[in-house]
Design a protein around this motif. Structure first.
Motif, short mmCIF file in Angstrom:
data_model
loop_
_atom_site.label_atom_id
_atom_site.label_comp_id
_atom_site.label_asym_id
_atom_site.label_seq_id
_atom_site.Cartn_x
_atom_site.Cartn_y
_atom_site.Cartn_z
N ILE A 121 0.83 -1.20 0.00
CA ILE A 121 0.00 0.00 0.00
C ILE A 121 0.87 1.25 0.00
O ILE A 121 0.57 2.24 -0.69
N SER A 122 1.96 1.21 0.77
CA SER A 122 2.86 2.37 0.81
C SER A 122 3.47 2.63 -0.57
O SER A 122 3.54 3.78 -1.03
N MET A 123 3.92 1.56 -1.24
CA MET A 123 4.53 1.71 -2.57
C MET A 123 3.53 2.29 -3.56
O MET A 123 3.84 3.21 -4.34
N ILE A 124 2.31 1.75 -3.53
CA ILE A 124 1.29 2.25 -4.47
C ILE A 124 1.03 3.73 -4.21
O ILE A 124 0.96 4.55 -5.14
N GLY A 125 0.88 4.07 -2.91
CA GLY A 125 0.64 5.48 -2.58
C GLY A 125 1.78 6.38 -2.97
O GLY A 125 1.57 7.48 -3.52
N ILE A 126 3.02 5.91 -2.73
CA ILE A 126 4.19 6.73 -3.06
C ILE A 126 4.28 6.97 -4.56
O ILE A 126 4.50 8.11 -5.02
N PHE A 127 4.10 5.92 -5.35
CA PHE A 127 4.23 6.06 -6.80
C PHE A 127 3.11 6.92 -7.38
O PHE A 127 3.33 7.71 -8.30
N GLN A 156 5.03 14.95 -10.21
CA GLN A 156 5.90 15.21 -11.36
C GLN A 156 5.08 15.66 -12.56
O GLN A 156 5.43 16.64 -13.24
N TYR A 157 3.97 14.97 -12.82
CA TYR A 157 3.12 15.34 -13.96
C TYR A 157 2.55 16.74 -13.78
O TYR A 157 2.57 17.56 -14.71
N GLY A 158 2.07 17.01 -12.56
CA GLY A 158 1.49 18.32 -12.30
C GLY A 158 2.52 19.43 -12.40
O GLY A 158 2.23 20.52 -12.93
N PHE A 159 3.74 19.15 -11.91
CA PHE A 159 4.78 20.17 -11.97
C PHE A 159 5.16 20.45 -13.41
O PHE A 159 5.32 21.62 -13.82
N GLU A 160 5.35 19.39 -14.21
CA GLU A 160 5.73 19.60 -15.61
C GLU A 160 4.66 20.37 -16.36
O GLU A 160 4.97 21.28 -17.15
N GLU A 161 3.40 20.02 -16.12
CA GLU A 161 2.31 20.74 -16.79
C GLU A 161 2.28 22.20 -16.37
O GLU A 161 2.11 23.10 -17.19
N SER A 162 2.44 22.42 -15.07
CA SER A 162 2.43 23.80 -14.57
C SER A 162 3.63 24.58 -15.10
O SER A 162 3.51 25.77 -15.46
N GLN A 220 13.21 16.81 -10.94
CA GLN A 220 12.98 15.37 -11.01
C GLN A 220 13.94 14.60 -10.11
O GLN A 220 13.55 13.62 -9.46
N LEU A 221 15.18 15.07 -10.07
CA LEU A 221 16.17 14.42 -9.20
C LEU A 221 15.72 14.49 -7.73
O LEU A 221 15.81 13.50 -6.99
N TYR A 222 15.23 15.68 -7.33
CA TYR A 222 14.73 15.82 -5.95
C TYR A 222 13.51 14.93 -5.71
O TYR A 222 13.35 14.34 -4.63
N ILE A 223 12.64 14.84 -6.70
CA ILE A 223 11.46 13.98 -6.56
C ILE A 223 11.87 12.52 -6.40
O ILE A 223 11.38 11.79 -5.53
N TYR A 224 12.84 12.07 -7.26
CA TYR A 224 13.30 10.68 -7.16
C TYR A 224 13.98 10.42 -5.82
O TYR A 224 13.80 9.34 -5.21
N ALA A 225 14.75 11.40 -5.34
CA ALA A 225 15.40 11.23 -4.04
C ALA A 225 14.36 11.14 -2.93
O ALA A 225 14.47 10.31 -2.01
N ALA A 226 13.32 12.00 -3.03
CA ALA A 226 12.25 11.96 -2.03
C ALA A 226 11.50 10.63 -2.07
O ALA A 226 11.14 10.07 -1.03
N VAL A 227 11.28 10.11 -3.30
CA VAL A 227 10.60 8.81 -3.44
C VAL A 227 11.43 7.70 -2.80
O VAL A 227 10.92 6.86 -2.06
N CYS A 228 12.73 7.69 -3.10
CA CYS A 228 13.60 6.65 -2.52
C CYS A 228 13.63 6.74 -1.00
O CYS A 228 13.54 5.72 -0.30
N LEU A 229 13.75 7.97 -0.47
CA LEU A 229 13.76 8.15 0.98
C LEU A 229 12.43 7.71 1.59
O LEU A 229 12.40 7.04 2.63
N THR A 230 11.34 8.06 0.93
CA THR A 230 10.02 7.67 1.44
C THR A 230 9.83 6.16 1.42
O THR A 230 9.24 5.58 2.34
N ILE A 231 10.36 5.52 0.37
CA ILE A 231 10.27 4.05 0.29
C ILE A 231 11.04 3.41 1.44
O ILE A 231 10.55 2.48 2.10
N ILE A 232 12.23 3.92 1.68
CA ILE A 232 13.04 3.38 2.79
C ILE A 232 12.32 3.57 4.13
O ILE A 232 12.22 2.64 4.94
#
Length: 457
Positions: A16-22, A29-35, A157-169
């Motif tokens: 559930i955590s992985m699904i929520g994180i992704f 990321q999508y919202g930021f790129e669009e904005s 994107q790098l910060y987002i990926y780092a945040a995702v990895c940290l959140t997964i851990i």
């Protein structure tokens, strides 16, 4: 795999955590790129509007297109934002073109190849002064992001990926901690159950820190362990009591019979009477055991009839008056003011009341009183209240007096010759009648037992 509860909880928490994180990271990321793209488009339109305003202003002032200061602005946009312009007059003649700056930079190796095909967008704007069309401006810009914009997006994107990895851990760590916390209570219950299976009846589950649902399970387990411990104590006590009850008459019979066999004693009527009394003591013991087994039989059938409370008191008076007189205890009967009818099995009813009266007689000293009366204080019930002036009992003994083989004062029981099952029979038969029992007692003051029988089935 996933055989234990903890592993299942851990798996689903992480899933559930992985699904929520992704999902969250994707929308961020999508919202930021669009904005960001929308921001770039709005910013580009503002720059185009400024260019158009400057061109129209210059044309209004001079009556024709001039290179200064328009071309400097076009050159600035071309160099900084890769935004190129082509200016045409109203006849379609090219007046200014900043896109050639791109070719110059490309020839020097400072830019990518010339714009071509679908990699570039162009947009046309009509130029007007005082309502008259003076020409057309074509804005040319790349489809994708330019270098600085692309680097900015990559950094985000790098910060987002780092945040995702940290959140997964963190999700994995906290899932392991939470799964351990959630199952720790169940492990305690499992361990305690294994200990109980190994006959460790003193095992108890600490309630502190347990979730409410597990706490209720632990409380039930502790109550079960307490009950089993008590039953084990009663079983051992009963074994000792049974050995005592059998040992005395059997020893007496054995010694007397051996004396007869060895010719030491003559079998006189008096000695045979003693042997008979010991034998009858054993018979009474077996009969009481049979009564208890019959009373506790869940298949017991009651032959209920309508019984009048006053006639029951009269029967008890006739039955017990000689016994009370023999001991020197006064028996008082308080008859009801009016006829009180209820449904009961008369034989079982007399057995219940007889057992309670026998107890009252046993523990009431000579010269004291025992009173039996009828009460109707509880709606829908008829009660028989038996009050004695005997030795009474401690308050902590009262909840246990109806348990099988329970004894509060063992020396007192041995002196009176009971084995502690008379009140167990009473409790079993009262339960069969769907009745209730209320007991009040004080040491050296006496005991009051009220037996409530429902008027209707």
């Amino acid at each position: 795999m996933l055989q234990t509860l903890r592993s299942k909880i851990l798996f689903y928490l992480i899933l559930i955590s992985m699904i929520g994180i992704f999902i969250v990271s994707f929308f961020i990321q999508y919202g930021f790129e669009e904005s960001f793209n929308s921001y770039l488009d709005r910013n580009r339109e503002k720059k185009v509007d400024r260019v158009i305003t400057e061109i129209e202003k210059d044309y209004r002032a001079n009556g024709h297109f001039t290179r200064d200061p328009v071309y400097a602005m076009l050159h600035e946009n071309a160099m900084s934002d890769q935004l190129y312009f082509q200016l045409y007059d109203r006849y379609g003649q090219l007046q200014m073109d900043s896109s050639n700056i791109r070719s110059m930079l490309n020839s020097l190796g400072l830019a990518e190849p010339e714009p071509d095909g679908e990699e570039w967008h162009s947009k046309k704007y009509t130029l007007k002064v005082d309502g008259a069309v003076i020409g057309q401006l074509v804005a040319i810009y790349p489809v994708g992001l330019i270098d600085d914009e692309y680097k900015f997006i990559q950094t985000i994107q790098l910060y987002i990926y780092a945040a995702v990895c940290l959140t997964i851990i963190l999700a994995i760590i906290f899932s392991m901690l939470f799964s351990k916390k959630l199952t720790s209570g169940l492990k305690k219950v499992s361990f305690a159950a294994n200990e109980l299976q190994q006959h460790n009846l003193n095992i108890r589950i600490p309630l502190r820190g347990l979730p409410e649902e597990v706490k209720q399970l632990a409380i039930s387990f502790n109550n079960l362990a307490e009950s089993l411990s008590k039953e084990e104590m009663l079983r051992k006590q009963f074994t000792g009591d049974l050995a005592h009850e059998l040992r005395t008459p059997l020893a007496t019979l054995r010694s007397q019979i051996e004396a007869f066999q060895d010719g030491i004693w003559e079998p006189t009527p008096q000695r045979l009477q003693v042997c008979h009394e010991e034998l009858m003591r054993l018979v009474r013991f077996v009969n009481e055991m049979e009564k208890l087994l019959a009373a506790e039989n869940p298949q017991i059938k009651l032959e209920k009839i309508e019984v009048e409370a006053g006639s029951v008191l009269a029967a008890l008076w006739e039955m017990f008056l000689p016994l009370f007189k023999e001991k020197g205890v006064e028996l008082h009967i308080v008859e009801p003011d009016q006829e009180e009818l209820f449904k009961a099995d008369k034989d079982r009813l007399m057995q219940i009341l007889s057992n309670v009266l026998n107890n009252a007689l046993k523990y009431t000293p000579e010269g004291r009183n025992v009173t039996i009366s009828v009460t109707t204080e509880m709606d829908g019930y008829v009660g028989f209240s038996i009050q004695d002036e005997g030795s009474g009992m401690a308050e902590n003994d009262i909840p246990h007096i109806f348990e099988r083989f329970y004894r509060g004062d063992k020396s007192r029981d041995r002196k009176t010759g009971g084995i502690g099952i008379g009140l167990s029979i009473v409790k079993a038969l009262m339960d069969a009648h769907k009745g209730m029992i209320n007991v009040k007692s004080r040491i050296n003051k006496g005991t009051s037992i009220t037996l409530w029988f429902p008027k209707e089935d």
